[in-house]
Motif scaffolding. Structure first.
Motif, PDB file in Angstrom:
ATOM      1  N   LEU A   9      24.239 -39.592 102.490  1.00  0.00           N
ATOM      2  CA  LEU A   9      23.036 -38.800 102.192  1.00  0.00           C
ATOM      3  C   LEU A   9      22.060 -38.938 103.352  1.00  0.00           C
ATOM      4  O   LEU A   9      21.643 -40.038 103.698  1.00  0.00           O
ATOM      5  N   LYS A  10      21.722 -37.808 103.948  1.00  0.00           N
ATOM      6  CA  LYS A  10      20.717 -37.819 105.032  1.00  0.00           C
ATOM      7  C   LYS A  10      19.387 -37.358 104.433  1.00  0.00           C
ATOM      8  O   LYS A  10      19.282 -36.268 103.883  1.00  0.00           O
ATOM      9  N   LEU A  11      18.398 -38.228 104.554  1.00  0.00           N
ATOM     10  CA  LEU A  11      17.058 -37.877 104.077  1.00  0.00           C
ATOM     11  C   LEU A  11      16.141 -37.716 105.281  1.00  0.00           C
ATOM     12  O   LEU A  11      16.235 -38.476 106.248  1.00  0.00           O
ATOM     13  N   GLY A  13      12.706 -37.991 107.297  1.00  0.00           N
ATOM     14  CA  GLY A  13      11.493 -38.789 107.276  1.00  0.00           C
ATOM     15  C   GLY A  13      10.296 -37.901 106.976  1.00  0.00           C
ATOM     16  O   GLY A  13       9.386 -38.286 106.234  1.00  0.00           O
ATOM     17  N   GLU A  14      10.352 -36.693 107.532  1.00  0.00           N
ATOM     18  CA  GLU A  14       9.224 -35.779 107.350  1.00  0.00           C
ATOM     19  C   GLU A  14       8.982 -35.474 105.865  1.00  0.00           C
ATOM     20  O   GLU A  14       7.841 -35.418 105.409  1.00  0.00           O
ATOM     21  N   SER A  15      10.056 -35.297 105.101  1.00  0.00           N
ATOM     22  CA  SER A  15       9.898 -35.025 103.668  1.00  0.00           C
ATOM     23  C   SER A  15       9.256 -36.200 102.948  1.00  0.00           C
ATOM     24  O   SER A  15       8.550 -36.026 101.952  1.00  0.00           O
ATOM     25  N   GLY A  51      15.477 -40.436 108.307  1.00  0.00           N
ATOM     26  CA  GLY A  51      14.806 -40.167 109.586  1.00  0.00           C
ATOM     27  C   GLY A  51      13.503 -40.935 109.711  1.00  0.00           C
ATOM     28  O   GLY A  51      13.179 -41.795 108.881  1.00  0.00           O
ATOM     29  N   GLY A  52      12.769 -40.632 110.765  1.00  0.00           N
ATOM     30  CA  GLY A  52      11.517 -41.355 111.013  1.00  0.00           C
ATOM     31  C   GLY A  52      10.368 -40.451 111.421  1.00  0.00           C
ATOM     32  O   GLY A  52       9.298 -40.931 111.820  1.00  0.00           O
ATOM     33  N   GLY A  53      10.595 -39.149 111.292  1.00  0.00           N
ATOM     34  CA  GLY A  53       9.613 -38.169 111.778  1.00  0.00           C
ATOM     35  C   GLY A  53       8.244 -38.222 111.098  1.00  0.00           C
ATOM     36  O   GLY A  53       7.273 -37.683 111.626  1.00  0.00           O
ATOM     37  N   ASN A  54       8.159 -38.891 109.960  1.00  0.00           N
ATOM     38  CA  ASN A  54       6.861 -39.057 109.279  1.00  0.00           C
ATOM     39  C   ASN A  54       6.001 -40.120 109.966  1.00  0.00           C
ATOM     40  O   ASN A  54       4.819 -40.255 109.662  1.00  0.00           O
ATOM     41  N   ILE A  55       6.627 -40.873 110.887  1.00  0.00           N
ATOM     42  CA  ILE A  55       5.897 -41.948 111.560  1.00  0.00           C
ATOM     43  C   ILE A  55       5.858 -41.732 113.076  1.00  0.00           C
ATOM     44  O   ILE A  55       4.784 -41.718 113.676  1.00  0.00           O
ATOM     45  N   LYS A  70      11.335 -45.852 125.373  1.00  0.00           N
ATOM     46  CA  LYS A  70      10.499 -46.668 124.472  1.00  0.00           C
ATOM     47  C   LYS A  70      10.069 -45.839 123.269  1.00  0.00           C
ATOM     48  O   LYS A  70      10.022 -46.326 122.137  1.00  0.00           O
ATOM     49  N   GLY A  71       9.765 -44.573 123.511  1.00  0.00           N
ATOM     50  CA  GLY A  71       9.385 -43.675 122.402  1.00  0.00           C
ATOM     51  C   GLY A  71      10.510 -43.539 121.387  1.00  0.00           C
ATOM     52  O   GLY A  71      10.284 -43.595 120.174  1.00  0.00           O
ATOM     53  N   ASP A  72      11.734 -43.376 121.892  1.00  0.00           N
ATOM     54  CA  ASP A  72      12.879 -43.277 120.978  1.00  0.00           C
ATOM     55  C   ASP A  72      13.084 -44.587 120.221  1.00  0.00           C
ATOM     56  O   ASP A  72      13.435 -44.588 119.033  1.00  0.00           O
TER      57      ASP A  72
HETATM   58  N1  UDP Z   1      16.000 -41.836 117.309  1.00  0.00           N
HETATM   59  C1  UDP Z   1      16.740 -42.250 118.417  1.00  0.00           C
HETATM   60  N2  UDP Z   1      18.094 -42.475 118.281  1.00  0.00           N
HETATM   61  C2  UDP Z   1      18.748 -42.281 117.107  1.00  0.00           C
HETATM   62  C3  UDP Z   1      18.002 -41.828 115.986  1.00  0.00           C
HETATM   63  C4  UDP Z   1      16.625 -41.629 116.117  1.00  0.00           C
HETATM   64  O1  UDP Z   1      16.205 -42.427 119.495  1.00  0.00           O
HETATM   65  O2  UDP Z   1      19.970 -42.500 117.055  1.00  0.00           O
HETATM   66  C5  UDP Z   1      14.528 -41.696 117.422  1.00  0.00           C
HETATM   67  C6  UDP Z   1      14.093 -40.374 118.043  1.00  0.00           C
HETATM   68  O3  UDP Z   1      12.982 -40.661 118.859  1.00  0.00           O
HETATM   69  C7  UDP Z   1      13.642 -39.555 116.832  1.00  0.00           C
HETATM   70  C8  UDP Z   1      13.073 -40.622 115.914  1.00  0.00           C
HETATM   71  O4  UDP Z   1      13.932 -41.739 116.137  1.00  0.00           O
HETATM   72  O5  UDP Z   1      12.659 -38.631 117.172  1.00  0.00           O
HETATM   73  C9  UDP Z   1      13.011 -40.272 114.463  1.00  0.00           C
HETATM   74  O6  UDP Z   1      14.203 -39.727 113.997  1.00  0.00           O
HETATM   75  P1  UDP Z   1      14.324 -38.166 113.577  1.00  0.00           P
HETATM   76  O7  UDP Z   1      13.421 -37.338 114.412  1.00  0.00           O
HETATM   77  O8  UDP Z   1      15.753 -37.804 113.589  1.00  0.00           O
HETATM   78  O9  UDP Z   1      13.759 -38.196 112.141  1.00  0.00           O
HETATM   79  P2  UDP Z   1      13.505 -36.959 111.128  1.00  0.00           P
HETATM   80  O10 UDP Z   1      13.179 -35.754 111.946  1.00  0.00           O
HETATM   81  O11 UDP Z   1      14.777 -36.783 110.349  1.00  0.00           O
HETATM   82  O12 UDP Z   1      12.389 -37.445 110.287  1.00  0.00           O
END
Ligand code: UDP
Length: 236
Positions: A9-11, A13-15, A51-55, A70-72
């Motif tokens: 299951l892929k969830l 972060g933004e949601s 994901g982590g897009g909410n942060i 570093k951002g990643d």
């Molecule tokens: N990310 C990364 N390598 C990975 C997965 C995630 O560097 O294998 C970093 C990347 O900077 C990305 C962030 O983690 O923007 C958050 O993940 P993502 O944008 O996929 O989250 P979502 O959009 O699903 O919330």
């Protein structure tokens, strides 16, 4: 009867931020836990990538002057925060979990291996696989394709805030129509922005079907597991 025995299951972060502009909305988090609990009770083995897009997103950070790598890494840490939040919410709801991380950081979570993940799922735990792939320049979509293939999931369920894949963005184009099914090749050739190309290509090359559905409607995950056709199926 369930349609799938083992799911990835892929969830997004933004949601998880719900109607807030940032961070974790506890109501949405609780709703996710409720939905996951429901399908765990059906006996489905569940692996989760969030994901982590909410942060934080590495690419957005790079646009503001952060070093991309570093951002990643910050983005991957954001997925760890979300994974811990989800684990905590599931445990509070009585669902045993295990957090595995792609970057070594005991005692936050154990270092990921395929076998630890499978063993935990087989013993009835929901496994949350944090920190994406562990490498920069990837996304959690690619992380979830990779983990889905590794753990030999029957399907990758991509929970989004729309009910499937459309010819165009339905939030912008009212004439957009929904696909009930579509091939990986067509997703790529039409440039549909459901997942990045790397993630879609990995699924294609390793025959992992994807099912895109709206996870933000409570009860939808159970419907998908029960075989109800509420989203879009991506197949070879
Ligand atoms: N990310 C990364 N390598 C990975 C997965 C995630 O560097 O294998 C970093 C990347 O900077 C990305 C962030 O983690 O923007 C958050 O993940 P993502 O944008 O996929 O989250 P979502 O959009 O699903 O919330």
């Amino acid at each position: 009867m369930t349609k799938f025995k083992r799911i990835l299951l892929k969830l997004s972060g933004e949601s998880l931020m719900g109607n807030q502009g940032y961070g974790i909305d506890v109501t949405r988090l609780g709703e996710y836990a409720t939905q996951i609990k429901e399908v765990a009770a059906m006996g489905v083995q569940i692996g989760i990538v969030i994901g982590g897009g909410n942060i934080f997103r590495g690419l957005t950070g790079a646009g503001k002057g952060f070093d991309r790598v570093k951002g990643d890494q910050m983005g991957m840490m954001a997925t760890v925060i979300n994974s811990l939040a989800l684990s905590s919410a599931l445990e509070a709801a009585g669902v045993p979990t295990k957090v595995l991380t792609a970057i070594r950081m005991e005692p936050v979570g154990e270092f990921y291996t395929k076998w630890k993940a499978i063993e935990a799922m087989e013993s009835g735990r929901v496994v949350i696989m944090a920190a994406g792939t562990g490498s920069p320049y990837f996304t959690t979509d690619t992380g979830s394709s990779l983990r889905g293939i590794e753990i030999e999931a029957d399907v990758m369920l991509k929970g989004t805030r729309v009910d499937g894949i459309y010819t165009a963005d339905p939030e912008k184009d009212p004439t957009a129509t929904k696909f009930n099914e579509i091939s990986y090749d067509e997703v790529i050739s039409r440039g549909l922005k459901v997942m990045d190309i790397t993630a879609t290509a990995m699924c294609r090359e390793n025959n992992l079907p994807i099912y895109v559905f709206n996870m933000d409607v409570v009860g939808n995950l159970k419907k998908v597991i029960s075989g109800e056709d509420i989203g879009t199926y991506v197949h070879p």
